[in-house]
Every structure is written in structure tokens, then in C-alpha cells.
Design a protein around this motif. Sequence first.
Motif, short mmCIF file in Angstrom:
data_model
loop_
_atom_site.label_atom_id
_atom_site.label_comp_id
_atom_site.label_asym_id
_atom_site.label_seq_id
_atom_site.Cartn_x
_atom_site.Cartn_y
_atom_site.Cartn_z
N GLN A 137 0.30 -1.21 -0.33
CA GLN A 137 -0.02 -0.27 -0.25
C GLN A 137 0.97 1.46 0.11
N GLY A 161 -2.02 4.51 0.53
CA GLY A 161 -3.59 4.85 1.27
C GLY A 161 -4.49 3.87 0.18
N ALA A 162 -5.39 3.34 0.96
CA ALA A 162 -5.92 2.37 0.33
C ALA A 162 -7.64 2.19 -0.71
N GLN A 163 -7.44 4.34 -0.67
CA GLN A 163 -8.22 4.61 -2.44
C GLN A 163 -7.43 4.79 -3.53
N ARG A 219 -9.92 -4.94 -1.40
CA ARG A 219 -9.76 -3.61 -0.90
C ARG A 219 -10.87 -2.87 -0.73
#
Length: 153
Positions: A48, A51-53, A152
Motif C-alpha cells: 500500500q 492509502g487504500a483509496q 480493498r
Amino acid sequence: MIKGVLPMASQKEIAQRFQARMERQSVLTGDRPLQMWAIVDEAALRRQVGGAQVMREQARHLLRLLEEPNVTFQVIPFEKGAHVGMTGSFVHMDFPDVDDPELVYLDTPAGDLFLESEVEIRRYRLMFEHLQAVALGPNDSADLLARVTEARG
């Protein structure tokens, strides 16, 4: 990602490298898109960064690109163990015009390197062939990317 790899880079250098990456992406679309065959380690999909987004958006963008006929994508899954690509990434470039020499590009902390000798080209061509052989096929690679993206959220 650039700041993480080059923590001492100035804001200007980060901006230049970012701009260069965006320009390189643009050659995959348009009237005469370049052919691209990318092989990545599964770690590149799972680590990552941003960030995940950000990771979800990048994965979705890549999945859209995989629908293009000029893009081939393969993943080397973790269970394959060690492979020749673990020494670092490289870009092998071959051009249709015989006046443009085949070359290998390396992005290193010491700067950009362009390798042009026949011995170097042969070495990296062979490395790429080994990576192709150990990686999942394009369909299985796209499936793995989709699974990682779904996980995710």
C-alpha cells in the motif's frame, strides 16, 4: 511513491519525475499507441502506497488499460519464490525504425541509465523471457489484480 523511494529528493525533482511518469502513460492511448508488456511482482499489487483509496483507483485504472489490445500484463505470484526480476526493475525498449537502437532503461538512485550494448540488451532480453515464463498468464494476472482490488473494497 517517489518520495518514499527517494526521500532526499527536492519538491522540484519529485514534480519532474511525476510529470515524466504521467507523460509516459499517455503513450499507451491515442491514435498510435505503443505496445507495452509489463511484468510485476505480486508485492507491487499488495504494497500500500498512498492509502487504500489511491491503490483502488490505480488498480481500477490498470484493469481498464488491460482491455486495450496494446497492453499485456503479467504478475509473478508470491508462491513462485525468487526470480530474476528481484534485482530491480528495468524497461526494455525496441523500436520499429531500424535507426532507433534497442535499449534498456534503468531508473536508479544514482540516476537514469540507458544500456545500449548488444551484451547488455541480450542479458535483459533473456531476463524478460525468464520473467514471462515464471509469471501468470495475462488472464490469470488480470484475475489476481481484480481480486486484490476487490479485497480493498
